[in-house]
Each structure stands twice: as C-alpha cells, then as structure tokens.
Design an enzyme around this catalytic site. Structure first.
Site, short mmCIF file in Angstrom:
data_model
loop_
_atom_site.label_atom_id
_atom_site.label_comp_id
_atom_site.label_asym_id
_atom_site.label_seq_id
_atom_site.Cartn_x
_atom_site.Cartn_y
_atom_site.Cartn_z
N CYS A 75 0.81 -1.22 0.00
CA CYS A 75 0.00 0.00 0.00
C CYS A 75 0.84 1.26 0.00
O CYS A 75 0.35 2.33 0.37
CB CYS A 75 -0.93 0.00 1.21
SG CYS A 75 -1.80 -1.54 1.42
N CYS A 94 4.61 -4.77 9.42
CA CYS A 94 5.55 -3.64 9.45
C CYS A 94 5.75 -3.14 10.89
O CYS A 94 5.03 -3.52 11.81
CB CYS A 94 5.00 -2.52 8.58
SG CYS A 94 3.39 -1.91 9.12
S1 SF4 Z 1 0.70 -4.62 8.70
FE1 SF4 Z 1 1.90 -3.00 7.74
S2 SF4 Z 1 2.94 -4.04 6.05
FE2 SF4 Z 1 1.25 -5.37 6.66
S3 SF4 Z 1 -0.43 -4.78 5.31
FE3 SF4 Z 1 -0.61 -3.56 7.21
S4 SF4 Z 1 0.43 -1.62 6.77
FE4 SF4 Z 1 1.06 -3.10 5.20
#
Ligand code: SF4
Length: 133
Positions: A75, A94
C-alpha cells in the site's frame, strides 16, 4: 521477537517443479493468507468488513514476496523496492503494526475501528475470487 508466523520465514523454499499452469504465487498467497489469519488472532485484530480490501492486500503481499523475496507492504510507493525489503521496516507485519497496531492497508484492524468486520479468517477461494472478479 517471535517470527514464527512471519511470512518471510514461514515460506517453504520454492525450488520447484512449478509448471506454467501452476503459478508460483499460488503458494505464496496461501502462506500469506495463513500468516494473516494467525497474526490477526494473535494481535486481537480483525479483517475489514469489505473482504475485497483484505483480498487485494493479501494478493499484493504475495506478489511482492514472489517478486522481491519479501512481503513488502503493497500500500505504499517505494523508490527502491529491493532496498526496502532489505531494510525490513515495511515488511509485513511492518514496524507501525508491530509497535502500535497501525495497519494503513486495513488488513489488520483493531476492535474499535469502524471499518473492521467480525472475521479473522478468509478462505483461499474467497481471496482468489475477490481479486479476479
Ligand atoms: S501490517 Fe503494515 S505491512 Fe502489513 S499490510 Fe498492514 S500496513 Fe502493510
């Protein structure tokens, strides 16, 4: 930190006998799907009330895993995707998600998020049909 469910480590090596009729991404999509279900349960987060959002994000993560070797967040825009994977900040889950449960892709939504659904699961069939349709 436990990486048991991290997609970067949960994948089987893809030395393969993969034929053209069986896209490599089918395996990655399943790895990512399972990771997301496990991670949602572990963090007490939920998938979006619109399963199309969940499916598109899972598909994007699987594609990045195939193309870049790491499940880079789909994204965001990156100048250098390989460098981002190596840096790992935006590899799913992340750092903002791990530290503050902030998922701007709306893959993992906290209980108080108005866009969250009731589910922490999604079938592979649903993901495939939602991204193809
Ligand atoms: S957790 Fe972080 S890396 Fe995973 S989809 Fe959500 S924003 Fe993107």
């Amino acid at each position: 930190m436990s990486d048991a469910a991290h997609p970067a480590t949960a994948a089987a090596p893809s030395e393969s006998t993969v034929s053209e009729a069986t896209p490599k991404s089918a395996d990655s999509l399943e790895v990512i799907r399972k990771f997301a279900e496990t991670y949602a349960k572990r963090t007490g987060t939920y998938f979006c009330s619109d399963p199309g959002v969940t499916a598109v994000v899972l598909e994007g993560l699987a594609r990045n895993k195939d193309e870049l070797g790491g499940a880079l967040c789909p994204c965001r825009h990156y100048e250098d995707k390989e460098a981002e994977v190596a840096q790992a900040f935006w590899n799913c889950p992340c750092v903002p998600m791990r530290e503050r449960k902030e998922c701007h892709c709306m893959l993992f939504l906290t209980e108080d998020n108005p866009f969250r659904g009731e589910s922490q699961t999604i079938s592979l069939e649903d993901v495939k049909s939602l991204v193809s349709g």
